[in-house]
Enzyme design. Structure first.
Site, short mmCIF file in Angstrom:
data_model
loop_
_atom_site.label_atom_id
_atom_site.label_comp_id
_atom_site.label_asym_id
_atom_site.label_seq_id
_atom_site.Cartn_x
_atom_site.Cartn_y
_atom_site.Cartn_z
N SER A 263 0.83 -1.20 0.00
CA SER A 263 0.00 0.00 0.00
C SER A 263 0.87 1.26 0.00
CB SER A 263 -0.95 -0.05 1.20
OG SER A 263 -1.96 0.92 1.09
N GLU B 33 -9.62 -4.09 -6.40
CA GLU B 33 -9.28 -2.92 -5.59
C GLU B 33 -9.02 -1.69 -6.47
OE1 GLU B 33 -5.51 -2.33 -3.68
OE2 GLU B 33 -4.79 -4.27 -4.42
N HIS C 8 -7.68 -5.24 -0.66
CA HIS C 8 -6.43 -4.48 -0.70
C HIS C 8 -5.49 -4.94 0.42
CE1 HIS C 8 -3.68 -1.10 -0.83
NE2 HIS C 8 -3.95 -0.82 0.43
#
Length: 328
Positions: free
Chosen positions: A168, A262, A292
């Site tokens: 991320s 996502e 995610h």
């Protein structure tokens, strides 16, 4: 590389584990709605982070590893090694940069995935708890990750035996740190691993992506708020802050792993295309039925274990390539 959900290129086209399905339900019915209702503000960030990190400390410590704390200027790192491992940093290392939307998480939240990578690769994994919003802006977080990299180099780890990895926001740090190192005249690492990485801070195109509404976990409004607080200068976002817009030539081979539905899938698709156009080898894996950063949230899910096995294989291949080049 897949950009259309071709079933031949999806990693798990026919089966989704019960654990993954349960995580998706929790994300869609609880976590995302909470994220949509809770405004991301400078005042709220430290409190939210404290809660998340406190909850992470309640989990049992991962087994099969040994940990060593390191303090640098303003932030911590943790070196996680397989228990009883004899390999030193000179033999190679993974520099791991955690996710958390540029203001959440740290060593405690990501210790399970870091330990999983250490066990699978047999290498030390250096987990970086870089400063985040509101203590510093996103560029300041990159500075800390670069400091961690220079520390690794100074302590005997050759660049050709270091792989950067992150999930991320940590995926952003992975690429942004490699670019900063290259531009500062430092050697680039052997490889880059982006796990559901955020690589484009401009959310405009993501709002037009089909996954804008499909994503079970991330409300795009939260990401836009974070970018506003951590990257805008006089109300303007410098496009060069997004790794997808950088000059990519000279970066090492990259592995990108992303969930099929996502919203950040857009970032990995664009990065894979632009890396290829720049002559940088890049592999994009798309995983069906996942949320995610699934491999960082629950590293023990069947899909997470499989994805992390792919990461470990990539790490070993990159380090072995360096050894072959050295002895050729």
């Amino acid at each position: 590389m897949d950009t259309t959900a071709d079933p031949l290129s999806v990693q798990n086209p026919n089966r989704t584990s019960a654990a993954a399905r349960a995580l998706t339900v929790v994300a869609r019915t609880m976590i995302r709605p909470m994220g949509e209702l809770m405004p991301v503000t400078v005042g709220a960030m430290p409190a939210i982070n404290t809660v998340i990190n406190s909850l992470a400390k309640l989990r049992p410590a991962p087994g099969g590893v040994e940990r060593e704390q390191v303090r640098l200027n303003g932030f911590r790192m943790e070196i996680v090694r397989p228990a009883g491992a004899s390999k030193s940093l000179r033999d190679g290392a993974v520099l791991y940069m955690h996710g958390g939307g540029f203001f959440l998480c740290g060593l405690d939240t990501h210790r399970p995935v870091v330990a999983a990578l250490a066990r699978r690769t047999g290498l030390p994994v250096v987990s970086v708890e870089y400063r985040q919003l509101p203590a510093t802006d996103i560029a300041g977080s990159v500075t800390d990750c670069l400091t961690a990299y220079t520390w690794l180099l100074a302590h005997g780890a050759p660049a050709a035996r270091i792989v950067f990895a992150g999930d991320s926001a940590g995926g952003y740090m992975t690429f942004a740190t490699a670019l900063r190192a290259r531009d500062n005249g430092l050697p680039v690492p052997a490889g880059l691993v982006g796990l559901c990485p955020a690589l484009d801070l401009d959310c405009t195109e993501k709002r037009n992506h089909p996954n804008y509404r499909r994503d079970a976990l991330i409300p795009l409004s939260a990401l836009e708020s974070v970018v506003k607080l951590g990257a805008l200068v006089d109300g303007r976002l410098d496009p060069q802050l997004s790794p997808v817009n950088a000059r990519l030539a000279g970066l090492p081979p990259a592995l990108l792993i992303v969930a099929e539905d996502e919203v950040l899938r857009h970032d990995s698709e664009i990065m894979a295309q632009r890396l290829a156009q720049s002559g940088v080898p890049a592999t994009l894996e798309i995983w069906r039925g996942q949320v995610h950063a699934f491999m960082a949230i629950f590293p023990n899910m069947p899909e997470s274990r499989a994805a992390l096995a792919h990461v470990a294989r990539f790490v070993r291949e990159r380090i072995e390539a360096a050894e072959i080049a050295r002895t050729a």
